[in-house]
Design a protein around this motif. Structure first.
Motif, short mmCIF file in Angstrom:
data_model
loop_
_atom_site.label_atom_id
_atom_site.label_comp_id
_atom_site.label_asym_id
_atom_site.label_seq_id
_atom_site.Cartn_x
_atom_site.Cartn_y
_atom_site.Cartn_z
N ALA A 578 0.84 -1.20 0.00
CA ALA A 578 0.00 0.00 0.00
C ALA A 578 0.87 1.25 0.00
CB ALA A 578 -0.91 -0.01 1.22
N GLY A 579 0.48 2.21 -0.84
CA GLY A 579 1.24 3.45 -0.96
C GLY A 579 2.18 3.45 -2.13
N TYR A 580 2.55 2.24 -2.64
CA TYR A 580 3.49 2.13 -3.76
C TYR A 580 2.84 1.55 -5.02
CZ TYR A 580 7.21 2.69 -0.26
OH TYR A 580 8.04 3.16 0.74
N VAL A 581 1.62 0.95 -4.87
CA VAL A 581 1.01 0.24 -5.99
C VAL A 581 0.48 1.23 -7.03
CG1 VAL A 581 -0.81 -1.38 -6.64
CG2 VAL A 581 0.39 -1.66 -4.47
N ASP A 582 0.76 0.92 -8.29
CA ASP A 582 0.29 1.73 -9.42
C ASP A 582 -1.24 1.67 -9.47
OD1 ASP A 582 -0.27 2.88 -11.85
OD2 ASP A 582 0.60 1.26 -13.04
N PRO A 583 -1.96 2.82 -9.41
CA PRO A 583 -3.43 2.80 -9.45
C PRO A 583 -3.97 2.17 -10.74
CG PRO A 583 -2.63 4.93 -8.71
CD PRO A 583 -1.43 4.17 -9.20
N GLU A 584 -3.28 2.37 -11.85
CA GLU A 584 -3.73 1.79 -13.12
C GLU A 584 -3.66 0.26 -13.06
OE1 GLU A 584 -3.09 3.55 -17.43
OE2 GLU A 584 -1.34 2.38 -16.80
N TYR A 585 -2.58 -0.28 -12.49
CA TYR A 585 -2.45 -1.74 -12.32
C TYR A 585 -3.52 -2.25 -11.35
CZ TYR A 585 -0.52 -5.95 -10.05
OH TYR A 585 -0.35 -7.18 -9.50
N PHE A 586 -3.81 -1.47 -10.35
CA PHE A 586 -4.80 -1.86 -9.35
C PHE A 586 -6.17 -2.03 -9.99
CE2 PHE A 586 -7.78 -1.09 -5.86
CZ PHE A 586 -7.28 -1.92 -4.88
N GLN A 587 -6.48 -1.20 -11.03
CA GLN A 587 -7.79 -1.26 -11.68
C GLN A 587 -7.84 -2.33 -12.77
OE1 GLN A 587 -8.53 2.72 -13.04
NE2 GLN A 587 -8.95 3.52 -10.98
N SER A 588 -6.72 -2.52 -13.49
CA SER A 588 -6.74 -3.40 -14.68
C SER A 588 -6.11 -4.77 -14.44
CB SER A 588 -5.99 -2.71 -15.82
OG SER A 588 -4.60 -2.57 -15.49
N SER A 589 -5.33 -4.94 -13.36
CA SER A 589 -4.57 -6.16 -13.07
C SER A 589 -3.49 -6.41 -14.13
CB SER A 589 -5.49 -7.40 -12.98
OG SER A 589 -6.40 -7.27 -11.93
N CYS A 665 6.50 10.61 -12.99
CA CYS A 665 6.49 9.17 -12.68
C CYS A 665 5.18 8.75 -12.03
CB CYS A 665 7.65 8.81 -11.75
SG CYS A 665 9.29 8.95 -12.50
N LEU A 666 4.52 9.70 -11.33
CA LEU A 666 3.29 9.39 -10.61
C LEU A 666 2.04 9.70 -11.42
CD1 LEU A 666 4.27 10.78 -7.08
CD2 LEU A 666 4.19 8.39 -7.80
N ASN A 667 2.20 9.94 -12.71
CA ASN A 667 1.05 10.23 -13.57
C ASN A 667 0.09 9.05 -13.55
OD1 ASN A 667 -0.64 10.69 -15.98
ND2 ASN A 667 0.83 12.32 -16.41
N LEU A 668 -1.21 9.33 -13.39
CA LEU A 668 -2.19 8.26 -13.32
C LEU A 668 -2.31 7.49 -14.63
CD1 LEU A 668 -5.02 10.02 -11.26
CD2 LEU A 668 -3.28 8.41 -10.46
N ASN A 669 -1.92 8.11 -15.71
CA ASN A 669 -1.91 7.44 -17.02
C ASN A 669 -0.52 6.86 -17.25
OD1 ASN A 669 -2.05 6.60 -19.66
ND2 ASN A 669 -2.96 8.51 -20.46
#
Length: 737
Positions: A578-589, A665-669
């Protein structure tokens, strides 16, 4: 058999006759000395044996000193002040007790008995003497009187006398006199009188020798009273904690023998006695003083008498050889036969036990070997061996470790050797036989269906040789779960370095920038320059280790994935911290190389701000450091959240450049994020610009920067050889460092 017995008896009779004839031809020997040489042996009619003595160097210690008064006729036990009536040495025949009879006055209760005849209690505290419980009685004389003897211990005894004093008896009926036994361990006492009814005359009590009390004839109670003082028996010994006592006990047996108090007293070394007792006695057939070294001597006539019994009592199954001062038991033929049979049976049983033990050890060892072979095959050992032996293989054979060596290296995986524990397993510190310090990871689980891919990945990882990636030295496949052996990194994690810093040595801006550059270079190498692309999948400050020069080492490939060159992503169950996981990966796996870039961006923000990725302190602004950082950038509050040490040492332009890189690097896209190659190049450029303007670097940072530049240049020119797999497979799960 009867003839043999008759022969033995006839031989014994001949030996006795021979000794009797010899006895008549010998002069009668002088009696053994009882006192020390040149010391008086008698005072009046009392024999004074050592350890008692009269005069200097004639007694063992102050308790045993005798003074001879009234023209050498009255022996007094000096330290206690009592008259000595007689002294007896311990004897084998009378339970081995040493006795000394002394004279002790009665204890009176009132003036009617005569004020000048009131006796004082005697205390034996701290002495090697004790009132004999078997040889003494306590008696009381009086009318309607209860006499109570209170010992210095906890014991209390007493007796009651009635008022009929018209006649005297032996005190058993209680008419004007009563008696009772003494308590054990009596060292001192006082007497309490309690009148029961009208008082009639004198009341007094006394201790007395039991045999004297009953053998003496008294006409009436007054006659008994006139005998004051009374004889009392003390048992005695010597202190067993002295060198002289030890020397006595070291004498050969026979002719003398010494025992401690629990063998010869009617007490078991009671509390309250000043010292433990030791008593010595002469063995049967010997006489003299056992307290003198060599003081027990054999009397030939006694020895002959004893030897006649020895054959039937001491040597019932052996032949007895008689000699002056002792005897020997010699084994007969029958006894030898039985002993040989017993020894043979014992040796046979011992050899059988040894054989069974060796057989057990052999079977156990074979079972362990079979189990190791089973684990080795199941974990892909045969496949790895074939790769190692192939001409194309570049992997050293030292990559395979055996379980015995790793067990020794970690003291059988002792808990004291644990470096860290995580969800994937435990890391132990170990030292190999050559003295090299290593880190050994003992994983929890492995997918048995992926053995071939696991072995291929072990081979790939073992060939990775990047200065900022923890090197895999090898593995052990003989255990149920394979063990991985890594180089040992001594200075802990980047997380500890940032969030638990040493107050005296704050983390400088130069060091933070160098560490960021080293991490980026390692990830660029894994993504683009390694023989096969590797996605780390768990980049965080806890997985960045620091070596002895505080250079960064990317570690923990427990959830990493290797991918073929034509793959753009891997689809997996979402994993990470938690805190390091890419939000895009979290949504798409779907995990891509840009997911590692996002995690690196969080680490870069940690370096800038010194704050943890998840914190309850930022509850209002959001617990996530990434969200908090982006919001601060958009609100133009960057320098409000940057670490104080960074603001103190870094230029705002440099800080802003690093912050903008972190924001990208932290861009959501994910597609909008830079690749790790770009990140590494940009950090190198900032670092070079910093050096160009003359900002001083310490020696470690200078060495790290120069080496890193050379490695990065070489890495960009590497040709990435394609080693394709049908599917992306996980590395062996490994514990967090």
């Amino acid at each position: 058999m009867h003839i043999a017995n008759l022969k033995i008896m006839s031989d014994s009779v001949l030996q006795i006759l021979f000794l009797l004839v010899s006895l008549t031809a010998q002069a009668s020997g002088a009696a053994p000395e009882l006192a020390r040489p040149n010391c008086a042996e008698r005072c009046g009619n009392v024999t004074i044996p050592f350890p008692f003595g009269i005069g200097a160097r004639c007694f063992l210690d102050n308790w045993h000193e005798i003074v001879c008064q009234q023209n050498n006729t009255l022996p007094i036990l000096k330290k206690i002040g009592l008259r000595v009536l007689d002294i007896s040495l311990p004897s084998y025949r009378d339970s081995r007790n040493g006795m000394i009879r002394v004279s002790i006055p009665a204890v009176y209760s009132n003036a009617s008995c005569g004020a000048n005849r009131i006796g004082m209690p005697v205390s034996l505290e701290g002495s090697p003497f004790v009132f004999s419980q078997m040889r003494n009685v306590f008696a009381s004389v009086g009318c309607n009187t209860l006499a109570i003897l209170n010992s210095t211990g906890s014991a209390v005894v007493g007796c009651r006398s009635k008022c009929d004093i018209s006649r005297y008896n032996d005190c058993s009926g209680g008419d004007g006199c009563c008696r009772t036994s003494l308590p054990l361990s009596l060292l001192g006492f006082n007497v309490e009188f309690q009148e029961e009814g009208e008082h009639q005359g004198c009341q007094y009590a006394f201790l007395a020798d039991r045999s004297w009390f009953f053998m003496s004839k008294f006409a009436d109670l007054d006659d008994l009273r006139q005998n004051n003082p009374f004889p009392v028996v003390l048992e005695w010994g010597i202190a067993n904690n002295t060198e002289y006592a030890h020397e006595l006990m070291r004498q050969d047996y026979p002719p003398s023998s010494c025992d401690t108090c629990d063998l010869f007293f009617d007490i078991l070394c009671p509390d309250g006695i000043g010292m433990p007792f030791t008593q010595c006695y002469c063995q049967r057939g010997y006489r003299g003083n056992p307290y003198l070294i060599g003081g027990c001597q054999g009397n030939l006539l006694d020895v002959i008498t004893v030897k006649w019994l020895v054959h039937f009592q001491i040597c019932p199954y052996n032949e007895c050889v008689i000699k002056s001062g002792g005897h020997d038991c010699v084994l007969g033929r029958k006894t030898v036969k039985f002993i040989l049979i017993g020894v043979g049976a014992g040796l046979g049983a011992l050899l059988l036990c040894l054989f069974l033990w060796r057989l057990y050890k052999y079977i156990k060892k074979r079972k362990e070997i079979k189990l190791k072979e089973k684990h080795f095959k199941r974990n892909g050992g045969l496949l790895l061996e074939s790769e190692l032996s192939s001409p194309e293989g570049n992997v050293e054979k030292s990559k395979l470790f055996n379980s015995k060596d790793l067990g020794k290296a970690t003291d059988n995986f002792n808990e004291d050797r644990i470096l860290g524990q995580g969800g994937q397993g435990t890391v132990y510190k170990g030292m190999l036989a050559d003295g090299k310090i290593v880190a050994i990871k003992k994983s929890k689980v492995i997918d048995e269906g992926k053995v071939e891919q696991f072995i291929n990945e072990v081979l790939i990882l073992s060939q990775i040789n990047h200065r900022n990636v923890v090197k895999l030295l090898g593995c052990c496949l003989e255990t149920e779960i394979p063990l991985l052996v890594y180089e040992f990194i001594p200075n802990g994690t980047l997380y500890d370095y940032l969030h638990d810093p040493n107050e005296e040595v704050p983390v400088s801006w130069d060091t933070r920038l160098r560490i960021a550059m080293e991490i980026a270079g390692a990830l660029f190498y894994l993504h683009s320059a390694a023989s096969i692309p590797i996605y780390h999948r768990d980049i965080k400050s806890n997985n960045i280790l620091l070596d002895e020069k505080y250079q960064a080492k990317v570690a923990d490939f427990g959830t990493s994935k290797s991918v073929s060159l034509d793959q753009t992503h891997v689809t997996t169950v979402v994993q990470g911290t938690a805190g390091y996981v890419d939000p895009e990966y979290f949504q798409s796996s779907q995990y891509t190389d840009k997911s590692d870039v996002y995690s690196f961006g969080v680490v870069l923000v940690e370096l800038l701000t010194g704050q943890e990725p998840i914190s309850s302190v930022r509850e209002r602004e959001g617990k996530s450091l990434a969200t908090y950082f982006i919001d601060s950038m958009e609100e133009n509050r960057l320098f409000d959240i940057v670490d104080a040490q960074v603001l103190k040492e870094g230029k705002k332009e440099e800080i802003a450049s690093i912050a903008n890189l972190a924001k990208r690097c932290l861009n959501l896209n994910g597609r909008s994020r830079p690749k790790m190659k770009e990140v590494a190049m940009e950090l190198e450029g900032i670092r070079k610009l910093q050096n160009a303007v003359g900002i001083p670097l310490n020696q470690e940072d200078r060495e790290a920067t120069d080496t890193y530049a050379a490695v990065l240049k070489a890495s960009t020119s590497l040709h990435a050889d394609a080693i394709a797999f049908s599917d992306a497979q996980p590395f062996l799960p490994v514990a967090t460092w």
